[in-house]
Structures are given as C-alpha cells and as structure tokens.
Write an enzyme that holds these catalytic residues in place. Structure first.
Site, PDB file in Angstrom:
ATOM      1  N   PRO A  39      83.556  30.369  22.867  1.00 22.26           N
ATOM      2  CA  PRO A  39      82.121  30.215  23.163  1.00 22.26           C
ATOM      3  C   PRO A  39      81.654  31.083  24.322  1.00 22.26           C
ATOM      4  O   PRO A  39      82.015  30.848  25.471  1.00 22.26           O
ATOM      5  CB  PRO A  39      82.003  28.722  23.517  1.00 22.26           C
ATOM      6  N   THR A  53      82.635  27.861  48.268  1.00 27.90           N
ATOM      7  CA  THR A  53      82.521  28.777  47.139  1.00 27.90           C
ATOM      8  C   THR A  53      81.413  29.804  47.359  1.00 27.90           C
ATOM      9  O   THR A  53      80.418  29.511  48.046  1.00 27.90           O
ATOM     10  CB  THR A  53      82.206  27.956  45.865  1.00 27.90           C
ATOM     11  N   ASP A  54      81.542  30.962  46.715  1.00 21.22           N
ATOM     12  CA  ASP A  54      80.462  31.959  46.798  1.00 21.22           C
ATOM     13  C   ASP A  54      79.186  31.470  46.112  1.00 21.22           C
ATOM     14  O   ASP A  54      78.105  32.015  46.345  1.00 21.22           O
ATOM     15  CB  ASP A  54      80.911  33.314  46.204  1.00 21.22           C
ATOM     16  N   GLU A  55      79.316  30.427  45.263  1.00 23.59           N
ATOM     17  CA  GLU A  55      78.131  29.951  44.528  1.00 23.59           C
ATOM     18  C   GLU A  55      77.064  29.363  45.446  1.00 23.59           C
ATOM     19  O   GLU A  55      75.914  29.221  45.047  1.00 23.59           O
ATOM     20  CB  GLU A  55      78.539  28.922  43.466  1.00 23.59           C
ATOM     21  N   THR A  68      81.565  12.836  45.433  1.00 27.18           N
ATOM     22  CA  THR A  68      82.826  13.431  45.898  1.00 27.18           C
ATOM     23  C   THR A  68      82.580  14.570  46.883  1.00 27.18           C
ATOM     24  O   THR A  68      83.162  14.602  47.974  1.00 27.18           O
ATOM     25  CB  THR A  68      83.645  13.954  44.690  1.00 27.18           C
ATOM     26  N   LEU A 102      90.245  20.727  49.948  1.00 27.08           N
ATOM     27  CA  LEU A 102      89.909  21.330  48.647  1.00 27.08           C
ATOM     28  C   LEU A 102      89.401  20.316  47.636  1.00 27.08           C
ATOM     29  O   LEU A 102      88.854  20.707  46.595  1.00 27.08           O
ATOM     30  CB  LEU A 102      91.129  22.019  48.033  1.00 27.08           C
ATOM     31  N   PRO A 132      72.389  26.178  31.257  1.00 27.72           N
ATOM     32  CA  PRO A 132      71.072  26.102  31.914  1.00 27.72           C
ATOM     33  C   PRO A 132      71.172  26.639  33.347  1.00 27.72           C
ATOM     34  O   PRO A 132      72.100  26.285  34.077  1.00 27.72           O
ATOM     35  CB  PRO A 132      70.760  24.600  31.927  1.00 27.72           C
ATOM     36  N   ILE A 141      93.714  25.245  42.582  1.00 25.71           N
ATOM     37  CA  ILE A 141      93.948  26.046  43.792  1.00 25.71           C
ATOM     38  C   ILE A 141      94.797  25.261  44.787  1.00 25.71           C
ATOM     39  O   ILE A 141      95.727  25.791  45.403  1.00 25.71           O
ATOM     40  CB  ILE A 141      92.608  26.466  44.440  1.00 25.71           C
ATOM     41  N   TYR A 150      76.422  21.600  41.115  1.00 26.00           N
ATOM     42  CA  TYR A 150      77.716  21.842  41.771  1.00 26.00           C
ATOM     43  C   TYR A 150      77.515  22.615  43.071  1.00 26.00           C
ATOM     44  O   TYR A 150      77.973  22.197  44.142  1.00 26.00           O
ATOM     45  CB  TYR A 150      78.654  22.619  40.835  1.00 26.00           C
ATOM     46  N   LYS A 182      78.166  21.636  47.052  1.00 24.26           N
ATOM     47  CA  LYS A 182      79.067  22.379  47.939  1.00 24.26           C
ATOM     48  C   LYS A 182      78.297  22.903  49.164  1.00 24.26           C
ATOM     49  O   LYS A 182      78.803  22.862  50.287  1.00 24.26           O
ATOM     50  CB  LYS A 182      79.716  23.553  47.191  1.00 24.26           C
TER      51      LYS A 182
HETATM   52  P1  NAD Z   1      90.125  21.465  40.523  1.00 25.65           P
HETATM   53  O1  NAD Z   1      89.008  20.783  39.830  1.00 25.65           O
HETATM   54  O2  NAD Z   1      91.180  22.160  39.740  1.00 25.65           O
HETATM   55  O3  NAD Z   1      90.880  20.424  41.472  1.00 25.65           O
HETATM   56  C1  NAD Z   1      90.204  19.482  42.258  1.00 25.65           C
HETATM   57  C2  NAD Z   1      91.243  18.479  42.773  1.00 25.65           C
HETATM   58  O4  NAD Z   1      90.553  17.530  43.600  1.00 25.65           O
HETATM   59  C3  NAD Z   1      91.924  17.675  41.649  1.00 25.65           C
HETATM   60  O5  NAD Z   1      93.306  17.600  41.883  1.00 25.65           O
HETATM   61  C4  NAD Z   1      91.276  16.304  41.749  1.00 25.65           C
HETATM   62  O6  NAD Z   1      92.132  15.258  41.318  1.00 25.65           O
HETATM   63  C5  NAD Z   1      90.969  16.217  43.238  1.00 25.65           C
HETATM   64  N1  NAD Z   1      89.867  15.296  43.532  1.00 25.65           N
HETATM   65  C6  NAD Z   1      88.639  15.269  42.940  1.00 25.65           C
HETATM   66  N2  NAD Z   1      87.899  14.271  43.455  1.00 25.65           N
HETATM   67  C7  NAD Z   1      88.671  13.661  44.412  1.00 25.65           C
HETATM   68  C8  NAD Z   1      88.443  12.577  45.306  1.00 25.65           C
HETATM   69  N3  NAD Z   1      87.282  11.920  45.324  1.00 25.65           N
HETATM   70  N4  NAD Z   1      89.442  12.227  46.157  1.00 25.65           N
HETATM   71  C9  NAD Z   1      90.619  12.908  46.142  1.00 25.65           C
HETATM   72  N5  NAD Z   1      90.898  13.928  45.301  1.00 25.65           N
HETATM   73  C10 NAD Z   1      89.922  14.307  44.451  1.00 25.65           C
HETATM   74  O7  NAD Z   1      89.432  22.467  41.546  1.00 25.65           O
HETATM   75  P2  NAD Z   1      89.843  23.936  41.991  1.00 25.65           P
HETATM   76  O8  NAD Z   1      89.303  24.915  41.029  1.00 25.65           O
HETATM   77  O9  NAD Z   1      91.264  23.950  42.360  1.00 25.65           O
HETATM   78  O10 NAD Z   1      88.949  24.060  43.325  1.00 25.65           O
HETATM   79  C11 NAD Z   1      89.443  23.558  44.563  1.00 25.65           C
HETATM   80  C12 NAD Z   1      88.392  23.778  45.638  1.00 25.65           C
HETATM   81  O11 NAD Z   1      88.108  25.163  45.753  1.00 25.65           O
HETATM   82  C13 NAD Z   1      87.071  23.101  45.343  1.00 25.65           C
HETATM   83  O12 NAD Z   1      86.564  22.610  46.559  1.00 25.65           O
HETATM   84  C14 NAD Z   1      86.185  24.216  44.801  1.00 25.65           C
HETATM   85  O13 NAD Z   1      84.832  23.976  45.097  1.00 25.65           O
HETATM   86  C15 NAD Z   1      86.708  25.404  45.576  1.00 25.65           C
HETATM   87  N6  NAD Z   1      86.591  26.718  44.903  1.00 25.65           N
HETATM   88  C16 NAD Z   1      87.048  26.894  43.624  1.00 25.65           C
HETATM   89  C17 NAD Z   1      86.983  28.156  43.034  1.00 25.65           C
HETATM   90  C18 NAD Z   1      87.500  28.410  41.628  1.00 25.65           C
HETATM   91  O14 NAD Z   1      87.324  29.503  41.103  1.00 25.65           O
HETATM   92  N7  NAD Z   1      88.151  27.464  40.974  1.00 25.65           N
HETATM   93  C19 NAD Z   1      86.434  29.226  43.749  1.00 25.65           C
HETATM   94  C20 NAD Z   1      85.953  28.997  45.050  1.00 25.65           C
HETATM   95  C21 NAD Z   1      86.057  27.738  45.617  1.00 25.65           C
HETATM   96  O1  DAU Z   2      82.459  31.513  41.971  1.00 27.64           O
HETATM   97  C1  DAU Z   2      83.338  30.476  42.319  1.00 27.64           C
HETATM   98  C2  DAU Z   2      83.229  29.366  41.297  1.00 27.64           C
HETATM   99  O2  DAU Z   2      83.841  29.844  40.100  1.00 27.64           O
HETATM  100  C3  DAU Z   2      83.886  28.070  41.751  1.00 27.64           C
HETATM  101  O3  DAU Z   2      83.203  27.577  42.877  1.00 27.64           O
HETATM  102  C4  DAU Z   2      83.870  27.024  40.626  1.00 27.64           C
HETATM  103  O4  DAU Z   2      84.579  25.868  41.034  1.00 27.64           O
HETATM  104  C5  DAU Z   2      84.546  27.629  39.408  1.00 27.64           C
HETATM  105  O5  DAU Z   2      84.498  26.717  38.327  1.00 27.64           O
HETATM  106  C6  DAU Z   2      83.880  28.947  39.014  1.00 27.64           C
HETATM  107  O6  DAU Z   2      82.532  28.713  38.516  1.00 27.64           O
HETATM  108  P1  DAU Z   2      81.954  29.493  37.236  1.00 27.64           P
HETATM  109  O7  DAU Z   2      80.838  28.720  36.688  1.00 27.64           O
HETATM  110  O8  DAU Z   2      81.717  30.930  37.564  1.00 27.64           O
HETATM  111  O9  DAU Z   2      83.257  29.423  36.291  1.00 27.64           O
HETATM  112  P2  DAU Z   2      83.458  29.130  34.741  1.00 27.64           P
HETATM  113  O10 DAU Z   2      84.899  29.409  34.435  1.00 27.64           O
HETATM  114  O11 DAU Z   2      82.905  27.807  34.337  1.00 27.64           O
HETATM  115  O12 DAU Z   2      82.572  30.253  34.047  1.00 27.64           O
HETATM  116  C7  DAU Z   2      82.785  31.634  34.306  1.00 27.64           C
HETATM  117  C8  DAU Z   2      81.724  32.408  33.558  1.00 27.64           C
HETATM  118  O13 DAU Z   2      81.976  32.305  32.150  1.00 27.64           O
HETATM  119  C9  DAU Z   2      80.329  31.869  33.757  1.00 27.64           C
HETATM  120  O14 DAU Z   2      79.411  32.957  33.770  1.00 27.64           O
HETATM  121  C10 DAU Z   2      80.080  30.993  32.531  1.00 27.64           C
HETATM  122  C11 DAU Z   2      80.876  31.696  31.451  1.00 27.64           C
HETATM  123  N1  DAU Z   2      81.464  30.834  30.412  1.00 27.64           N
HETATM  124  C12 DAU Z   2      82.198  29.774  30.813  1.00 27.64           C
HETATM  125  C13 DAU Z   2      82.790  28.940  29.893  1.00 27.64           C
HETATM  126  C14 DAU Z   2      83.599  27.750  30.328  1.00 27.64           C
HETATM  127  C15 DAU Z   2      81.293  31.140  29.070  1.00 27.64           C
HETATM  128  O15 DAU Z   2      80.635  32.136  28.698  1.00 27.64           O
HETATM  129  N2  DAU Z   2      81.878  30.326  28.148  1.00 27.64           N
HETATM  130  C16 DAU Z   2      82.614  29.221  28.499  1.00 27.64           C
HETATM  131  O16 DAU Z   2      83.114  28.496  27.610  1.00 27.64           O
END
Ligand code: NAD
Ligand code: DAU
Length: 352
Positions: free
Chosen positions: A213, A134-136, A104, A85, A290, A16, A158, A162
């Site tokens: 999976p 995050t909504d989580e 972190t 982020l 889990p 992001i 996680y 957050k």
């Molecule tokens: P990501 O895992 O793709 O990227 C995380 C980035 O943070 C990486 O570039 C990593 O190198 C950097 N990072 C990690 N630890 C660090 C540290 N100690 N110091 C400096 N940099 C560090 O994550 P993402 O999916 O892009 O998510 C970004 C943010 O948005 C997160 O805070 C996550 O909780 C939040 N978020 C993600 C989602 C989603 O669906 N991916 C949804 C809602 C919120």
């Molecule tokens: O809701 C926001 C969150 O969404 C962010 O805060 C997190 O950073 C982001 O990783 C994401 O979390 P989820 O756990 O929802 O995402 P993930 O892609 O890991 O999994 C999405 C759904 O799919 C979840 O119900 C688990 C399931 N899943 C995931 C993987 C990786 C599977 O069934 N098989 C898989 O291999």
C-alpha cells in the site's frame, strides 16, 4: 553491584530502545542498564534475547504512567541517568486514537520527569534526563533542512504529543533546574522494527505476495538512518551533550517513498530468487494518510561537530542487512504479527 552507575532506559523492548539497550549493556559493563517497558503491542522481549542474561542488564515490566513505580525505581537503585524512548510511535495509529498518544507521550513523560525531579532534587550533579524525540515536531519542509532553531510545528496527533513532551522536558529544565537533553531524529530502519512501519511492512507483504500500500502518489520524502547509527548518536549525546541542549540526528539520505519501495522490490526479488518485477506488480496506490507531511529533512551538523558522531552504515548496505534479517527471522515476524496487531492492520487496510 552497588558501585555501578544505574541508567534507566524506557521503551527498551521496542525497536530503537532494544538497540540502545544492547549497545549500552555491551559497551558499558560499569553501568547497570534498567529497561522499563510496559510491553505494548510494539514491545517484545525477543528483541533482547542476546543480552537478557548479561549481569548488568535488568528488565522491569511497568508503565511510565505509574508514578509510584517510577518513584520506587528511582529510590531503589538509585537512577543517575534516564534515556527516555517509551512512546506510542506510529502516526497512523495516532490519527485513529489520539488520546492514547497524549496519555503515554505527554502524561507519561511528565510522570517520568516528576520522578527524576523528586529523586534528584538538590543533588542534580552528574544526573541527566535524556528525551528521545523526532524530526516530526518541526512539521513538513518543502526546501532546505530542519535545524535545531526551526520552530516547532507539529501536524499529526503523534507529532503534537511528541512536541508537547519536548516542551515539558525543557520546562522542567527551566523551572526546576533538571539537567535535560533532547534529540530529534529522522526515520529509522533496521532489524526488530514492528512491521506496521513502511520498510518492514513492505518486506513482509512482498514475502507473502500481499499488496504494497503506497499512500497517495508515493511522493513523500523521508530521510532514512540505520537504527544502530541512531543508537550510537544517542550514546554520543548522552555522554558528550551539555544540559539544556537539543540535537538533530539524520542520515542525509532522502528518498521518495515510491523510489524506496521499488528498490526494496528489486532487493527482495533477488534474495528470494523470484523473477525480476514480481514484487513490483504488488504496488497498490491507496488513499493518502490524512494530513500526510510531504518531506522531512534534517541538518545534523551540530551533533557531528559537537560530539564527533557520524552515521557509519551506507543505505545500500543497511537495506541489504535489513532485508536479510527479516527474511531469516520469519518466526519473529509471525510472533509480532499475530492476534491484535493483525486485526488492527486489516481494519486500517480495509478502510483505505
Ligand atoms: P516502538 O513503538 O517500536 O517502541 C516503543 C516502546 O515503548 C515499546 O517497547 C512499548 O512497549 C514501550 N511503551 C509504550 N508505551 C509505554 C508505557 N506507557 N510505559 C512503558 N513502556 C511503554 O518505538 P520506536 O520506533 O522504537 O521509537 C522509540 C522512540 O524514538 C519514540 O519515543 C519515538 O517517538 C522516537 N523516534 C522514533 C523514530 C523512528 O523512526 N522509529 C524516529 C525518531 C524518534
Ligand atoms: O521521522 C521520524 C518518524 O518516522 C518517527 O518519529 C515515527 O515514530 C516513525 O514511525 C516514522 O514516522 P513516518 O510516518 O515517517 O513512518 P512510516 O513508516 O509510518 O511511514 C513512512 C512513509 O511511508 C510515510 O510517508 C508514509 C508512507 N507509508 C507508510 C506506510 C506504513 C506508505 O506509503 N504506506 C504504508 O503502508
């Protein structure tokens, strides 16, 4: 560039973060965008190849745990706004290694808050510390939607980390007057997402005819938002949100995992010119995650009414774009899936 406004974006080399950095660098030439990222397995500078030479962009390799570095960045530039982020973001990893998530996501956020507070102390005007959450943090919901008033109820390591960081951000607002914003978004998808997350993992496995999976029965529900729409929401909130506010962001686009995976199978088969049903045969039900949260669902009416933001990419269009991007960026995929990541994936997958 002394007259430029300095915006520090942490985690800008991640999924992001790279979209937020790209948007800010292109849309705001009057800002200098500082991207602070330690480049963990999830951070990749290739994600920003198209903006890395722009004059208003600067990358700083560093860890948000390094308070000395943070203080030096705040005083050198000086920083007027933070969009935070950087985080460990994968739920499965957090179940295996919660300590790293606490370090972190909680301690790192506190250090960043401390650096902002000591630099801005007595001159908070025009400053903003914006935390991306995050909504989580709201837990799991069977019916209805999470609003900004829904009590925090995190259920994975996680989301616990957050939620804790959200509380520290609000505590710095309350105790020290730091101007803060928080947004809580649903599941993002799109280009540059690390292929351990559901959508890119499934696409990658389909391409390589590996098992898909599905955790449990595949009945868990997520609300999906195209990553560029999340970036534009962050832009709207950063510029229009009032200090102290929390905003939910979502796509109003709920899918059961299994239905989404089947849709992806159809799209990938079509794009690869494979016989219909080829990818579907790879679906493999595996032991559930889990404590797997059943459903997330966001009420995003506040951000829509208060900032005018709304999602622009419909899901069919966004998924199509995403699949095409992964199919034509196999080099990127092979770079990020080499080495440590593969060892980790194999371990996780075998354990199931
Ligand atoms: P990501 O895992 O793709 O990227 C995380 C980035 O943070 C990486 O570039 C990593 O190198 C950097 N990072 C990690 N630890 C660090 C540290 N100690 N110091 C400096 N940099 C560090 O994550 P993402 O999916 O892009 O998510 C970004 C943010 O948005 C997160 O805070 C996550 O909780 C939040 N978020 C993600 C989602 C989603 O669906 N991916 C949804 C809602 C919120
Ligand atoms: O809701 C926001 C969150 O969404 C962010 O805060 C997190 O950073 C982001 O990783 C994401 O979390 P989820 O756990 O929802 O995402 P993930 O892609 O890991 O999994 C999405 C759904 O799919 C979840 O119900 C688990 C399931 N899943 C995931 C993987 C990786 C599977 O069934 N098989 C898989 O291999």
């Amino acid at each position: 560039m002394a007259d430029k406004k300095n915006i520090l974006i942490t985690g800008g080399a991640g999924f992001i973060g790279s979209h937020v950095v790209r948007l800010f660098v292109r849309k705001y030439p009057q800002y200098r965008v500082l991207n602070l990222d330690s480049l963990t397995y999830a951070g990749n500078l290739e994600n920003l190849h198209d903006v890395e030479h722009e004059p208003n962009y600067k990358f700083i390799k560093g860890n948000i745990l390094d308070l000395e570095l943070l203080n030096s960045i705040f005083s050198e530039y000086p920083v007027q706004g933070v969009i935070h982020l950087a985080a460990e973001s994968h739920v499965d990893r957090s179940i295996h290694n919660p300590d790293e998530f606490a370090m972190t996501n909680i301690i790192g956020t506190i250090r960043l808050l401390k650096a902002a507070h000591s630099a801005w102390h007595g001159k908070m005007n025009g400053k903003m510390f914006y935390h991306i959450s995050t909504d989580e943090v709201y837990g799991s919901i069977n019916d209805g939607y999470f609003t900004e008033e829904t009590p925090i109820d995190p259920r994975s390591p996680y989301s616990a980390s957050k939620a804790s960081s959200d509380h520290f951000v609000q505590a710095f607002g309350n105790s020290y007057g730091l101007p803060t914003l928080i947004s809580r978004c649903s599941n993002n998808y799109g280009p540059y997402q690390f292929p351990e997350k559901l959508i890119p993992l499934m696409i990658n496995n389909m391409v390589h005819s590996k098992p898909l999976p599905v955790y449990g029965k595949g009945e868990n529900v997520r609300d999906w938002l195209f990553v560029e729409d999340h970036a534009s929401a962050i832009d709207a909130i950063f510029h229009k949100g009032k200090a102290g506010e929390v905003f939910n962001i979502g796509g109003n686009n709920e899918w059961k995992n299994i239905d989404l995976i089947k849709l992806l199978c159809t799209i990938v088969d079509q794009k690869l010119g494979r016989e219909e049903g080829t990818a579907m045969k790879l679906i493999t039900y595996v032991t559930d995650r889990p404590g797997h949260d059943l459903r997330y669902a966001i009420d995003a009416s506040k951000v829509i009414s208060e900032t005018g933001w709304r999602p622009e990419t419909d899901f069919a269009q966004g998924l199509e774009k995403t699949v095409s991007w992964y199919l034509s960026n196999q080099d990127w995929l092979s770079h990020v899936t080499s080495g440590e990541y593969l060892k980790y994936y194999d371990k996780m997958y075998v354990n199931r």
